[in-house]
Scaffold this motif. Structure first.
Motif, PDB file in Angstrom:
ATOM      1  N   GLU A 182      45.946  42.155  35.669  1.00 52.77           N
ATOM      2  CA  GLU A 182      45.415  43.105  34.693  1.00 52.77           C
ATOM      3  C   GLU A 182      44.920  44.350  35.423  1.00 52.77           C
ATOM      4  O   GLU A 182      44.199  44.251  36.422  1.00 52.77           O
ATOM      5  N   PHE A 183      45.330  45.512  34.939  1.00 48.21           N
ATOM      6  CA  PHE A 183      44.897  46.781  35.525  1.00 48.21           C
ATOM      7  C   PHE A 183      43.915  47.473  34.594  1.00 48.21           C
ATOM      8  O   PHE A 183      44.165  47.613  33.401  1.00 48.21           O
ATOM      9  N   LYS A 184      42.798  47.912  35.165  1.00 47.33           N
ATOM     10  CA  LYS A 184      41.822  48.709  34.434  1.00 47.33           C
ATOM     11  C   LYS A 184      41.773  50.079  35.101  1.00 47.33           C
ATOM     12  O   LYS A 184      40.982  50.316  36.024  1.00 47.33           O
ATOM     13  N   LEU A 185      42.668  50.982  34.676  1.00 41.25           N
ATOM     14  CA  LEU A 185      42.732  52.312  35.253  1.00 41.25           C
ATOM     15  C   LEU A 185      41.757  53.235  34.539  1.00 41.25           C
ATOM     16  O   LEU A 185      41.469  53.062  33.351  1.00 41.25           O
ATOM     17  N   GLY A 186      41.260  54.221  35.279  1.00 37.36           N
ATOM     18  CA  GLY A 186      40.290  55.132  34.688  1.00 37.36           C
ATOM     19  C   GLY A 186      38.936  54.491  34.471  1.00 37.36           C
ATOM     20  O   GLY A 186      38.117  54.995  33.696  1.00 37.36           O
ATOM     21  N   GLN A 187      38.689  53.378  35.146  1.00 32.84           N
ATOM     22  CA  GLN A 187      37.406  52.678  35.054  1.00 32.84           C
ATOM     23  C   GLN A 187      36.880  52.452  36.478  1.00 32.84           C
ATOM     24  O   GLN A 187      37.654  52.183  37.391  1.00 32.84           O
ATOM     25  N   GLU A 188      35.577  52.553  36.620  1.00 27.85           N
ATOM     26  CA  GLU A 188      35.008  52.518  37.966  1.00 27.85           C
ATOM     27  C   GLU A 188      34.012  51.388  38.139  1.00 27.85           C
ATOM     28  O   GLU A 188      33.119  51.184  37.301  1.00 27.85           O
ATOM     29  N   VAL A 189      34.165  50.661  39.240  1.00 28.11           N
ATOM     30  CA  VAL A 189      33.158  49.656  39.597  1.00 28.11           C
ATOM     31  C   VAL A 189      31.941  50.389  40.136  1.00 28.11           C
ATOM     32  O   VAL A 189      32.046  51.200  41.063  1.00 28.11           O
ATOM     33  N   THR A 190      30.794  50.117  39.543  1.00 33.09           N
ATOM     34  CA  THR A 190      29.566  50.799  39.951  1.00 33.09           C
ATOM     35  C   THR A 190      28.618  49.894  40.723  1.00 33.09           C
ATOM     36  O   THR A 190      27.636  50.367  41.286  1.00 33.09           O
ATOM     37  N   LYS A 191      28.917  48.582  40.755  1.00 30.25           N
ATOM     38  CA  LYS A 191      28.088  47.681  41.547  1.00 30.25           C
ATOM     39  C   LYS A 191      28.792  46.351  41.736  1.00 30.25           C
ATOM     40  O   LYS A 191      29.536  45.903  40.865  1.00 30.25           O
ATOM     41  N   ILE A 192      28.557  45.746  42.887  1.00 32.90           N
ATOM     42  CA  ILE A 192      28.965  44.358  43.132  1.00 32.90           C
ATOM     43  C   ILE A 192      27.690  43.519  43.115  1.00 32.90           C
ATOM     44  O   ILE A 192      26.764  43.764  43.894  1.00 32.90           O
ATOM     45  N   GLU A 193      27.638  42.566  42.216  1.00 33.83           N
ATOM     46  CA  GLU A 193      26.463  41.703  42.108  1.00 33.83           C
ATOM     47  C   GLU A 193      26.552  40.580  43.140  1.00 33.83           C
ATOM     48  O   GLU A 193      27.554  39.863  43.206  1.00 33.83           O
ATOM     49  N   VAL A 194      25.508  40.448  43.958  1.00 36.93           N
ATOM     50  CA  VAL A 194      25.474  39.448  45.029  1.00 36.93           C
ATOM     51  C   VAL A 194      24.253  38.555  44.858  1.00 36.93           C
ATOM     52  O   VAL A 194      23.149  39.029  44.556  1.00 36.93           O
ATOM     53  N   MET A 195      24.462  37.263  45.060  1.00 36.44           N
ATOM     54  CA  MET A 195      23.351  36.313  45.015  1.00 36.44           C
ATOM     55  C   MET A 195      23.602  35.227  46.054  1.00 36.44           C
ATOM     56  O   MET A 195      24.694  34.677  46.129  1.00 36.44           O
ATOM     57  N   ASN A 196      22.585  34.956  46.865  1.00 41.85           N
ATOM     58  CA  ASN A 196      22.673  33.915  47.887  1.00 41.85           C
ATOM     59  C   ASN A 196      23.893  34.087  48.805  1.00 41.85           C
ATOM     60  O   ASN A 196      24.576  33.130  49.151  1.00 41.85           O
ATOM     61  N   GLY A 197      24.143  35.332  49.182  1.00 44.42           N
ATOM     62  CA  GLY A 197      25.217  35.611  50.127  1.00 44.42           C
ATOM     63  C   GLY A 197      26.614  35.562  49.555  1.00 44.42           C
ATOM     64  O   GLY A 197      27.589  35.556  50.316  1.00 44.42           O
ATOM     65  N   LYS A 198      26.738  35.554  48.220  1.00 45.56           N
ATOM     66  CA  LYS A 198      28.063  35.528  47.597  1.00 45.56           C
ATOM     67  C   LYS A 198      28.111  36.518  46.441  1.00 45.56           C
ATOM     68  O   LYS A 198      27.146  36.663  45.674  1.00 45.56           O
ATOM     69  N   ALA A 199      29.249  37.191  46.301  1.00 44.05           N
ATOM     70  CA  ALA A 199      29.472  38.069  45.153  1.00 44.05           C
ATOM     71  C   ALA A 199      29.890  37.214  43.965  1.00 44.05           C
ATOM     72  O   ALA A 199      30.740  36.330  44.099  1.00 44.05           O
ATOM     73  N   HIS A 200      29.274  37.469  42.823  1.00 48.12           N
ATOM     74  CA  HIS A 200      29.617  36.668  41.639  1.00 48.12           C
ATOM     75  C   HIS A 200      30.108  37.515  40.470  1.00 48.12           C
ATOM     76  O   HIS A 200      30.596  36.976  39.476  1.00 48.12           O
ATOM     77  N   ALA A 201      30.001  38.843  40.594  1.00 45.29           N
ATOM     78  CA  ALA A 201      30.458  39.706  39.498  1.00 45.29           C
ATOM     79  C   ALA A 201      30.551  41.142  39.981  1.00 45.29           C
ATOM     80  O   ALA A 201      29.914  41.538  40.968  1.00 45.29           O
ATOM     81  N   VAL A 202      31.358  41.937  39.283  1.00 43.94           N
ATOM     82  CA  VAL A 202      31.376  43.382  39.487  1.00 43.94           C
ATOM     83  C   VAL A 202      30.995  44.042  38.173  1.00 43.94           C
ATOM     84  O   VAL A 202      31.339  43.550  37.087  1.00 43.94           O
TER      85      VAL A 202
END
Length: 488
Positions: free
Chosen positions: A237-257
């Protein structure tokens, strides 16, 4: 099914997306621009098309293998054409030195340029050396996640001239200053100075002069387009024209953008295919990346940037596909760029005219992609005045056109690269290779602090250039396949 979030649709992100999706992973690619390919993007006008990004393609099987390994035929996605005569180097004394694909052709060209002097015999030895450098680099650097020092690596590193500059290596083999200058320009392929960057990068000579230079029919952007097409077929799936503004990290692992500061996409891993030096600090809070402080010019030297002018003409100028117009004092040019941090008074000028090979790229006339190296420190410059300087220099080489011949015109400066691609100080390749660390020890393709964040792109291992960026995506994808099984 494991969810992979890929931030950025450059060649690294796209190649990883194809590989991961072909192995059954659920992949989403989020890209802030409306196009795929990153800097390898098309500029399409009425009568002309330009490749904004890499104009020279080498290592064609790197691109083909991405498609082939996904179970499809690369020829159904893009067509790579080998150029026999690919680059004409022009000097102020009126002489030219043409780069061709193949040793016999190059030997003939050196014989013509030098009148049959000694440099003709040295060429074979030099190209043998360049081939050996590539073989070592391919074994030790290009196919590994990172450069880790061990006994074998140390032994091999001593074989690739880490303490000899590229310029010094070329002087060892050649006497004619025009040959040396033309070969020295390969340092700019990694955004660096030939007077400082290690002789290792003579391996680029092997890629261009032994293996050959290629062009993707319809524009080099069709490689990125082909990757995206294959990825879509595999369910990406491509989400063009959309920007990731943060990577959510907990306990040394990324769990969401977080997308556009509001939408949350849960994920099992993240591949950051953006400018590592600016985007990792922007997207991951400092507390989660203690091993990666915000880089500065004092800690990480940026590569060169670029001043670009795209000109669509209503006429033909009889230019080759790739053309280089050299300055008289190459060393002064790089001193201006890196030490004095200013635009060169007498810049070397590169022009891509892909319509020479592919008339569909310039149906109305030549499509001139004009580039000069620029300092990566965002100093203001009168862009119009500097373009006039470039035009004056080109006229001295007999390359000129009237304003009435121009049907399309667009300028791009380091400021534009920073805005549109978050380039590190406007740099084209992130870190320069003017130091041993920048040349051989780029950041690993995996975060040291967040266990499920990987990196791909020109500022990470194995380095800049379209084949290396594509390989970086492959290295990251293979590591993910090993560490993130589809089922627990």
């Amino acid at each position: 099914m494991k969810q992979i979030a890929i931030i950025g649709a450059g060649l690294g992100g796209l190649s990883a997306a194809v590989t991961l999706a072909s192995r059954g992973y659920d992949v989403t690619v989020i890209e802030k621009n409306e196009h795929v390919g990153g800097k390898l993007m098309p500029v399409i006008t009425d009568g002309h098309r330009f490749d904004f990004g890499p104009n020279t393609i080498t290592m064609p099987d790197v691109f083909r293998s991405v498609i082939r390994n996904s179970g499809a035929n690369p020829e159904d996605y893009f067509e790579l054409v080998k150029l026999d005569l690919h680059t004409v180097n022009h000097f102020t004394d009126g002489s030219t030195f043409t780069f061709r694909s193949g040793r016999e052709q190059m030997e003939e060209e050196v014989r013509r340029l030098t009148g049959g002097k000694a440099d003709q015999n040295q060429l074979a030895d030099y190209l043998d050396e360049a081939e050996k450098l590539f073989e070592i680099a391919n074994k030790r650097f290009f196919t590994r996640m990172e450069t880790k020092m061990d006994t074998g690596l140390w032994s091999d590193m001593m074989k690739v001239h880490p303490l000899t500059s590229l310029h010094a290596l070329h002087k060892k083999y050649f006497k004619d200053p025009r040959i040396i200058q033309a070969l020295d320009r390969y340092a700019t392929y990694i955004g660096s100075s030939p007077y400082v960057t290690p002789g290792t990068f003579a391996l680029i000579s092997h890629l261009e002069l032994n293996d050959g230079v290629y062009y993707a029919k319809g524009g080099n952007w069709t490689i990125a387009k082909g990757f995206a097409k294959r990825a879509s077929e595999l369910g990406v799936e491509f989400k063009l024209g959309q920007e990731v503004t943060k990577i959510e990290v907990m306990n040394g692992k990324a769990h969401a953008v977080v997308i556009d500061e509001e939408d949350v996409l849960s994920c099992d891993a993240v591949l950051l295919n953006g400018e590592l030096l600016t985007q990792y600090p922007r997207l991951v809070d400092a507390i989660h990346r203690p091993s990666f402080p915000v880089p500065t010019r004092d800690t990480v030297e940026p590569s060169v940037s670029a001043f670009v002018v795209m000109v669509g003409l209503n006429k033909r100028l009889n230019l080759a596909h790739h053309n280089v117009y050299f300055s008289d004092d190459y060393e002064a040019e790089f001193r201006a760029l890196f030490e004095e941090e200013r635009y060169a008074d007498e810049p070397t000028i590169y022009i891509s005219n892909s319509s020479h090979t592919d008339p569909s790229m310039g149906e109305a006339g030549d499509n001139l992609f004009i580039l000069v190296n620029a300092p990566a420190h965002l100093t203001d410059i009168d862009a119009e005045t500097y373009e006039h300087l470039i035009r004056r220099r080109l006229r001295k080489f007999g390359v000129e056109w009237d304003d009435a011949d121009v049907v399309y015109h667009h300028r791009v400066t380091p400021h534009d690269l920073t805005r549109d691609f978050y380039a590190y100080y406007g740099a084209l390749y992130g870190t320069s290779a003017n130091s041993k660390k920048g040349a051989f020890f780029r950041p690993s393709a995996r975060s040291e602090d967040v266990s499920n964040i990987w990196f791909a792109g020109g500022s990470t291992h194995p380095g800049g250039g379209s084949p290396m960026v594509t390989l970086s995506g492959q290295l990251a994808a293979r590591s993910m396949l090993e560490d993130i099984p589809l089922t627990i």
